[in-house]
Write a protein that holds these residues in place. Sequence first.
Motif, PDB file in Angstrom:
ATOM      1  N   THR A   7      -2.278  12.868   2.386  1.00 17.24           N
ATOM      2  CA  THR A   7      -1.790  11.536   2.044  1.00 17.24           C
ATOM      3  C   THR A   7      -2.863  10.774   1.268  1.00 17.24           C
ATOM      4  O   THR A   7      -4.022  10.740   1.676  1.00 17.24           O
ATOM      5  N   PHE A   8      -2.420  10.174   0.177  1.00 11.26           N
ATOM      6  CA  PHE A   8      -3.264   9.308  -0.632  1.00 11.26           C
ATOM      7  C   PHE A   8      -2.681   7.904  -0.583  1.00 11.26           C
ATOM      8  O   PHE A   8      -1.464   7.734  -0.545  1.00 11.26           O
ATOM      9  N   THR A   9      -3.559   6.906  -0.558  1.00  8.51           N
ATOM     10  CA  THR A   9      -3.119   5.514  -0.600  1.00  8.51           C
ATOM     11  C   THR A   9      -3.544   4.895  -1.919  1.00  8.51           C
ATOM     12  O   THR A   9      -4.455   5.402  -2.586  1.00  8.51           O
TER      13      THR A   9
ATOM     14  N   THR B 109      -7.878   0.685  -3.870  1.00  5.23           N
ATOM     15  CA  THR B 109      -8.069   1.735  -4.869  1.00  5.23           C
ATOM     16  C   THR B 109      -7.392   2.995  -4.347  1.00  5.23           C
ATOM     17  O   THR B 109      -7.048   3.095  -3.166  1.00  5.23           O
ATOM     18  N   ILE B 110      -7.233   3.966  -5.210  1.00  9.88           N
ATOM     19  CA  ILE B 110      -6.624   5.229  -4.791  1.00  9.88           C
ATOM     20  C   ILE B 110      -7.646   6.004  -3.973  1.00  9.88           C
ATOM     21  O   ILE B 110      -8.766   6.241  -4.425  1.00  9.88           O
ATOM     22  N   GLU B 111      -7.235   6.372  -2.755  1.00  3.59           N
ATOM     23  CA  GLU B 111      -8.119   7.081  -1.836  1.00  3.59           C
ATOM     24  C   GLU B 111      -7.374   8.172  -1.103  1.00  3.59           C
ATOM     25  O   GLU B 111      -6.174   8.058  -0.854  1.00  3.59           O
ATOM     26  N   PHE B 112      -8.104   9.210  -0.732  1.00  6.93           N
ATOM     27  CA  PHE B 112      -7.572  10.234   0.168  1.00  6.93           C
ATOM     28  C   PHE B 112      -7.577   9.631   1.562  1.00  6.93           C
ATOM     29  O   PHE B 112      -8.618   9.179   2.045  1.00  6.93           O
ATOM     30  N   LEU B 113      -6.420   9.581   2.209  1.00  3.66           N
ATOM     31  CA  LEU B 113      -6.335   8.959   3.530  1.00  3.66           C
ATOM     32  C   LEU B 113      -6.508   9.981   4.642  1.00  3.66           C
ATOM     33  O   LEU B 113      -7.350   9.830   5.514  1.00  3.66           O
TER      34      LEU B 113
ATOM     35  N   VAL C 277       0.870  -1.170   0.000  1.00  3.73           N
ATOM     36  CA  VAL C 277       0.000   0.000   0.000  1.00  3.73           C
ATOM     37  C   VAL C 277       0.912   1.226   0.000  1.00  3.73           C
ATOM     38  O   VAL C 277       1.579   1.513   0.995  1.00  3.73           O
ATOM     39  N   TRP C 278       0.962   1.916  -1.122  1.00  2.00           N
ATOM     40  CA  TRP C 278       1.791   3.113  -1.215  1.00  2.00           C
ATOM     41  C   TRP C 278       1.056   4.295  -0.602  1.00  2.00           C
ATOM     42  O   TRP C 278      -0.140   4.466  -0.822  1.00  2.00           O
ATOM     43  N   HIS C 279       1.768   5.107   0.142  1.00  2.00           N
ATOM     44  CA  HIS C 279       1.252   6.360   0.711  1.00  2.00           C
ATOM     45  C   HIS C 279       1.986   7.488   0.009  1.00  2.00           C
ATOM     46  O   HIS C 279       3.211   7.595   0.129  1.00  2.00           O
ATOM     47  N   ILE C 280       1.248   8.319  -0.701  1.00  2.00           N
ATOM     48  CA  ILE C 280       1.819   9.435  -1.446  1.00  2.00           C
ATOM     49  C   ILE C 280       1.476  10.710  -0.684  1.00  2.00           C
ATOM     50  O   ILE C 280       0.302  10.995  -0.451  1.00  2.00           O
ATOM     51  N   ASN C 281       2.511  11.457  -0.302  1.00  2.00           N
ATOM     52  CA  ASN C 281       2.334  12.626   0.563  1.00  2.00           C
ATOM     53  C   ASN C 281       2.654  13.920  -0.180  1.00  2.00           C
ATOM     54  O   ASN C 281       3.763  14.079  -0.697  1.00  2.00           O
ATOM     55  N   TYR C 282       1.673  14.806  -0.202  1.00  2.00           N
ATOM     56  CA  TYR C 282       1.835  16.128  -0.808  1.00  2.00           C
ATOM     57  C   TYR C 282       1.824  17.174   0.299  1.00  2.00           C
ATOM     58  O   TYR C 282       1.120  17.033   1.294  1.00  2.00           O
ATOM     59  N   TYR C 283       2.595  18.233   0.092  1.00  2.00           N
ATOM     60  CA  TYR C 283       2.702  19.312   1.076  1.00  2.00           C
ATOM     61  C   TYR C 283       2.148  20.597   0.479  1.00  2.00           C
ATOM     62  O   TYR C 283       2.384  20.900  -0.689  1.00  2.00           O
ATOM     63  N   CYS C 284       1.424  21.332   1.296  1.00  2.00           N
ATOM     64  CA  CYS C 284       0.832  22.595   0.866  1.00  2.00           C
ATOM     65  C   CYS C 284       1.455  23.732   1.678  1.00  2.00           C
ATOM     66  O   CYS C 284       1.048  23.981   2.821  1.00  2.00           O
ATOM     67  N   PRO C 285       2.484  24.415   1.128  1.00  2.00           N
ATOM     68  CA  PRO C 285       3.102  25.529   1.854  1.00  2.00           C
ATOM     69  C   PRO C 285       2.063  26.597   2.181  1.00  2.00           C
ATOM     70  O   PRO C 285       1.118  26.813   1.439  1.00  2.00           O
ATOM     71  N   GLY C 286       2.247  27.223   3.306  1.00  2.00           N
ATOM     72  CA  GLY C 286       1.289  28.244   3.731  1.00  2.00           C
ATOM     73  C   GLY C 286       0.267  27.689   4.692  1.00  2.00           C
ATOM     74  O   GLY C 286      -0.122  28.344   5.641  1.00  2.00           O
ATOM     75  N   THR C 287      -0.163  26.458   4.453  1.00  2.00           N
ATOM     76  CA  THR C 287      -1.088  25.823   5.386  1.00  2.00           C
ATOM     77  C   THR C 287      -0.329  24.928   6.362  1.00  2.00           C
ATOM     78  O   THR C 287      -0.869  24.551   7.391  1.00  2.00           O
ATOM     79  N   GLU C 288       0.923  24.596   5.992  1.00  2.00           N
ATOM     80  CA  GLU C 288       1.782  23.717   6.790  1.00  2.00           C
ATOM     81  C   GLU C 288       1.182  22.325   6.938  1.00  2.00           C
ATOM     82  O   GLU C 288       1.496  21.600   7.869  1.00  2.00           O
TER      83      GLU C 288
END
Length: 160
Positions: free
Chosen positions: A58-60, A64-68, A43-54
């Motif tokens: 994470t999506f798995t 199926t592909i889901e917002f975790l 199960v891959w966890h893909i992590n995106y960062y949003c500067p400004g919101t800190e």
Amino acid sequence: MIAKELLEDVEASTPYKDWRKEIPQHIFLVSIFARIEDEKPIVWHINYYCPGTEKSATFTTYPTIEFLSESTLANDNPKPLNADEATTAFPEIMERATEALSANYPNHTYNKILATLHQEEQPTWTMNFLTNQAQTINVRVSASNGEIISHKVFSLKDLT
């Protein structure tokens, strides 16, 4: 699995597109993570960062592909992961890391691997082998060319 192909799948998914509608500002990929155990699907966890919101999202990927989840990053200064440079396929990374483990720590056996792709000077896989000897063997592998960067063994008592 090549990182760029995994990201293309995630970014083409409905959960990702729905999340992006809510987060219009700049984001960047910060890491890809998986816990690997025998006989279990990865199960891959893909992590995106949003500067400004800190915050990070994470999506798995399995089943199926889901917002975790959304969370605050522990790192105060995350580096954007350049997935375009992570051209070595994950099976080759696994092979190189396990070869390094066998060659340098022949008396150790493992039951889990924590694999993280992140940005250092270059995209780097950090492979943490959790051993049956109550130690962790850390092998860092270049995601660009598959070369071993470093390896070391430590135990939890070393961290206290």
